[in-house]
Design a protein around this motif. Sequence first.
Motif, short mmCIF file in Angstrom:
data_model
loop_
_atom_site.label_atom_id
_atom_site.label_comp_id
_atom_site.label_asym_id
_atom_site.label_seq_id
_atom_site.Cartn_x
_atom_site.Cartn_y
_atom_site.Cartn_z
N ALA A 1 -60.73 -7.04 -1.80
CA ALA A 1 -61.88 -6.39 -2.43
C ALA A 1 -63.00 -6.18 -1.42
O ALA A 1 -63.68 -5.15 -1.42
CB ALA A 1 -62.37 -7.24 -3.60
N VAL A 2 -63.18 -7.17 -0.53
CA VAL A 2 -64.23 -7.04 0.49
C VAL A 2 -63.88 -5.90 1.45
O VAL A 2 -64.73 -5.05 1.78
CB VAL A 2 -64.40 -8.37 1.26
CG1 VAL A 2 -65.38 -8.19 2.41
CG2 VAL A 2 -64.86 -9.47 0.32
N ILE B 1 -64.68 -3.45 -8.02
CA ILE B 1 -64.56 -4.40 -6.90
C ILE B 1 -64.74 -5.83 -7.42
O ILE B 1 -63.95 -6.73 -7.12
CB ILE B 1 -65.59 -4.08 -5.80
CG1 ILE B 1 -65.28 -2.73 -5.18
CG2 ILE B 1 -65.59 -5.18 -4.74
CD1 ILE B 1 -66.29 -2.26 -4.16
N TRP B 2 -65.78 -6.02 -8.23
CA TRP B 2 -66.03 -7.37 -8.76
C TRP B 2 -64.91 -7.81 -9.69
O TRP B 2 -64.57 -8.99 -9.74
CB TRP B 2 -67.37 -7.43 -9.49
CG TRP B 2 -68.54 -7.38 -8.57
CD1 TRP B 2 -69.52 -6.43 -8.51
CD2 TRP B 2 -68.87 -8.33 -7.56
NE1 TRP B 2 -70.41 -6.71 -7.52
CE2 TRP B 2 -70.04 -7.89 -6.92
CE3 TRP B 2 -68.27 -9.52 -7.10
CZ2 TRP B 2 -70.64 -8.58 -5.86
CZ3 TRP B 2 -68.87 -10.21 -6.06
CH2 TRP B 2 -70.03 -9.74 -5.45
N SER C 1 -74.05 -4.88 -11.30
CA SER C 1 -72.79 -4.71 -12.02
C SER C 1 -72.06 -6.05 -12.18
O SER C 1 -71.39 -6.28 -13.18
CB SER C 1 -71.89 -3.68 -11.33
OG SER C 1 -71.90 -3.85 -9.95
N LEU C 2 -72.21 -6.93 -11.19
CA LEU C 2 -71.59 -8.26 -11.32
C LEU C 2 -72.24 -9.02 -12.47
O LEU C 2 -71.57 -9.62 -13.31
CB LEU C 2 -71.76 -9.06 -10.02
CG LEU C 2 -71.25 -10.50 -10.08
CD1 LEU C 2 -69.75 -10.54 -10.29
CD2 LEU C 2 -71.61 -11.27 -8.82
N TYR C 3 -73.57 -8.95 -12.51
CA TYR C 3 -74.32 -9.66 -13.54
C TYR C 3 -73.92 -9.13 -14.92
O TYR C 3 -73.59 -9.90 -15.83
CB TYR C 3 -75.82 -9.48 -13.29
CG TYR C 3 -76.68 -10.21 -14.28
CD1 TYR C 3 -76.88 -11.59 -14.14
CD2 TYR C 3 -77.31 -9.54 -15.32
CE1 TYR C 3 -77.67 -12.27 -15.04
CE2 TYR C 3 -78.11 -10.21 -16.22
CZ TYR C 3 -78.29 -11.58 -16.10
OH TYR C 3 -79.07 -12.26 -16.99
N ALA C 4 -73.88 -7.81 -15.02
CA ALA C 4 -73.53 -7.20 -16.31
C ALA C 4 -72.15 -7.64 -16.77
O ALA C 4 -71.91 -7.87 -17.95
CB ALA C 4 -73.58 -5.67 -16.19
N VAL D 1 -61.65 -2.11 -16.28
CA VAL D 1 -61.62 -3.50 -15.80
C VAL D 1 -60.38 -4.20 -16.32
O VAL D 1 -59.69 -4.90 -15.59
CB VAL D 1 -62.91 -4.24 -16.23
CG1 VAL D 1 -62.77 -5.74 -16.06
CG2 VAL D 1 -64.09 -3.72 -15.44
N PHE D 2 -60.08 -3.99 -17.59
CA PHE D 2 -58.91 -4.62 -18.20
C PHE D 2 -57.64 -4.25 -17.45
O PHE D 2 -56.86 -5.11 -17.04
CB PHE D 2 -58.81 -4.15 -19.66
CG PHE D 2 -57.58 -4.63 -20.38
CD1 PHE D 2 -57.50 -5.93 -20.85
CD2 PHE D 2 -56.50 -3.79 -20.54
CE1 PHE D 2 -56.36 -6.38 -21.49
CE2 PHE D 2 -55.35 -4.23 -21.19
CZ PHE D 2 -55.28 -5.53 -21.67
#
Lengths: 504, 334
Positions: free
Chosen positions: A124-125, A364-365, A8-11, A61-62
Amino acid sequence: MIETMFGSLYAMLMSPHMMGLMLLAVAIGLVVGVTPGIGGRLSIALAIPFVFGMEMIPGAVFLLTMHAVNGTSGQISSIMFGVPGDGDDAATTIDGYPMAKKGEAGRALGASVTASGIGGIVGAVVFAIMIPVLEPVVMAFSPAEFFLLALLGITFIAFLAGREQIFKGLIVGLFGMMLATVGTDPNTGTPRFAGDFLFLWDGVSLITAVLALFAIPEMIALAVKGGSISSVSRETASYSYRQLFEGVMEVPRHWWLALRTSVIGAVVGMIPGLGSSAAAWFCYGHAVQTSKTPERFGKGAVEGVIAPETGSNAREGGALLPTLFFGIPASSGMAVLMGAFLILGIQPGPTMITERLDLVWTLIWALVVGNLIAVTFLLFIMRWVALLTFVNGAMLVPFIVVMAVTGSYVSEGQWQNLVVLVVLSVVGYGLLRFNWPRAPFVIGIVLGKIAEESLHKALELWGLSFFTRPLSLVLIGLIVATIGYAVYRNIKPRTAGAQRAVTP
Amino acid sequence: MSRISRLLTLAGGLIASALLAAPAPAQSGADFFKGKTITYIVATSPGGGYDTYGRLVAEYMQRHLPGSTVVVRNMPGAGHMIGANAIFAAKPDGLTIGTFNTGLIYNQLIGQSAARFDLERMSWIGKAANDARVITIAQQSPIMSYRDLAAQKRPVNFAAAGIGSAAYVETVMLTAVLKLPIKLLTGYNGNADMLAMRRGEVVGTISARSTWEPFVRNGYARYIAQIGGDQTDVPQLATLVTDSAAKALIALIQTQCDVSRLTAGPPGIPADRLAALRSAYRMAMEDRELLTKTEKLGLPIEPAYGDTVLQMIKGALQQSPETVALLAEALKKK
């Protein structure tokens, strides 16, 4: 699990659409955060019409990014002009503004912006780690614990006020708690000290009280004194990127404090019902209490900037947990966010973790990346912002007073608050003029209300036996230890102080 | 226009929402509103049901009043009374309208001094929804039905928000008239009641169904009885009681449910302008785009307009002295 996590981070990073939206969200969030009186809640409420057409993940996300970076910019005016944007920024003002007065605005801003970013990321962690134990942790806190936590926060006043000022601190703290009793009595529904003044029925406006106690007195003092906010001239202060960088490096130097306050902030955020300003104040109190040199606080200690900023940004990560997994928002900001999530087709609830793990990780990301963008951006422009503290006060004061007055009016839209602003400003200036501490006031007004409401509830639920709940006993132990430590410290350094008096 | 550029207007909108203006001379009907700014007062802070409905109504009324701008203004406080007082006292030029909790009928019925409005005289524009009341019971409780609740030997804890809130008043009255074994704990604001139910501190609530839908869908609680609304999955409370006083009380609460998410203006708006506002409201409620949005949000739309709403309000304000006494008792300071 790991695959979803990094997938999901990569995406997210690889999608120009997502990154564009995040940049925009960061920009809007920062602009809204700078303006006192306009909270993150309003910005999300106004953004809702715009996310109707969006797809689920980009929309979420926004909104989350916009909400998360909101607190990052509020500290700018707190540090630069002593104008807190809301209740939690007030904690940053206490040490941030004295730093600006010493010509260290750059250092304070560097430290606070970095601390916000770290807080957001640690939050977030903590979010990710806490998912499995969310249920027992959140369920452990009932009104009984809220009452004791508020009481614990109130005992921090003993440390905040400094050694020779402990009685002044208690008086100011009690004044804050007195003002917290204005409004509708939570137990009987009777308006107290409010009569037919409806604007007082929900209590004294916190933002107005904070502006009156901090911003206006400082501006009066500046106008009386003349010159600029910074008492050091622009030439002697190293206002450049170097000073900013020194500030940034203060955070790794105090990494252990920053980590602790981030975790405290995130956990406070997780527990619905403690109110949003409590996190920053707990963290500030914690920093003072654990410091070896508590007397530096209130006079420009950098830890006093780092602690509340990590705490208030870490809170957002924590607050997202019950919102997403129980569908129970932990703060009013999260309630609006949850409403917006529903529009996007996200159904918060326990099934999120099994069915929408990709979305959870993306969020989270988003917290991590959004905070990083905000910090980079702010550090870049801070150099110019910090210059404002060297501008002549005669030019600055009118603008800042207008900003404070607007903030007081806009937050609730009632002109009567301007009267409260004037009255409390007189009190605030008196406290400043005669060198009384002002931080205990905000602690009193923020925690006094929580303490009263939760005490009522706890007594109705369990009677006096609520003191014997296991977690209550732990908290009572902490309160006793804090008071004991305060007494001990109050006695011990007095001998050291006496020695210093002999050899000046 | 791209989505990005629409988003850019957001920052500007934030500032604009804080600054309002409005004076104007008179013309006729819909023409009057060309180039005018209408302030739509929402009596709560941003976020939450009233704000969401308010912003939707404002957006779509603007669309159906060509040339007008409708600006939402939040005036929270004192359980909707600040906002309602402001709407009632506004200049009746049609440029100030707004929304507040129908529960203020209770405050008017007992003649509360801080309530400076007369609902019967207001210019009623419409209402957007029905909001059924439900008795909600936590999932871990053994109470499975209304009969179980009534048969409890010891009082069970129920939660309510502030004293004087509509849900509080209704719970107190129902408890008294139906002689239910309920101990009511107050001060559970926001969603604190849901958490308290999860913790097991409280067993149930009597409150608006729309608030509890997600919580019940997540399996944390169940409904055992309902007042008003057209859902058929929960038995109507009126069918479970026989006492006539109880039936009268349930009827009063039902009028509250039927007039939910209302829109009204101050008394004395000129007839042609009021007609234009009502017709814009009707067109907003029938707007396909609005209906798509509200369906996505899970917000019911069951509208009624103008005089129909006025009649409902008038009916609700005609209460027997016994009911008023009961209300006064419920709102009396402990």
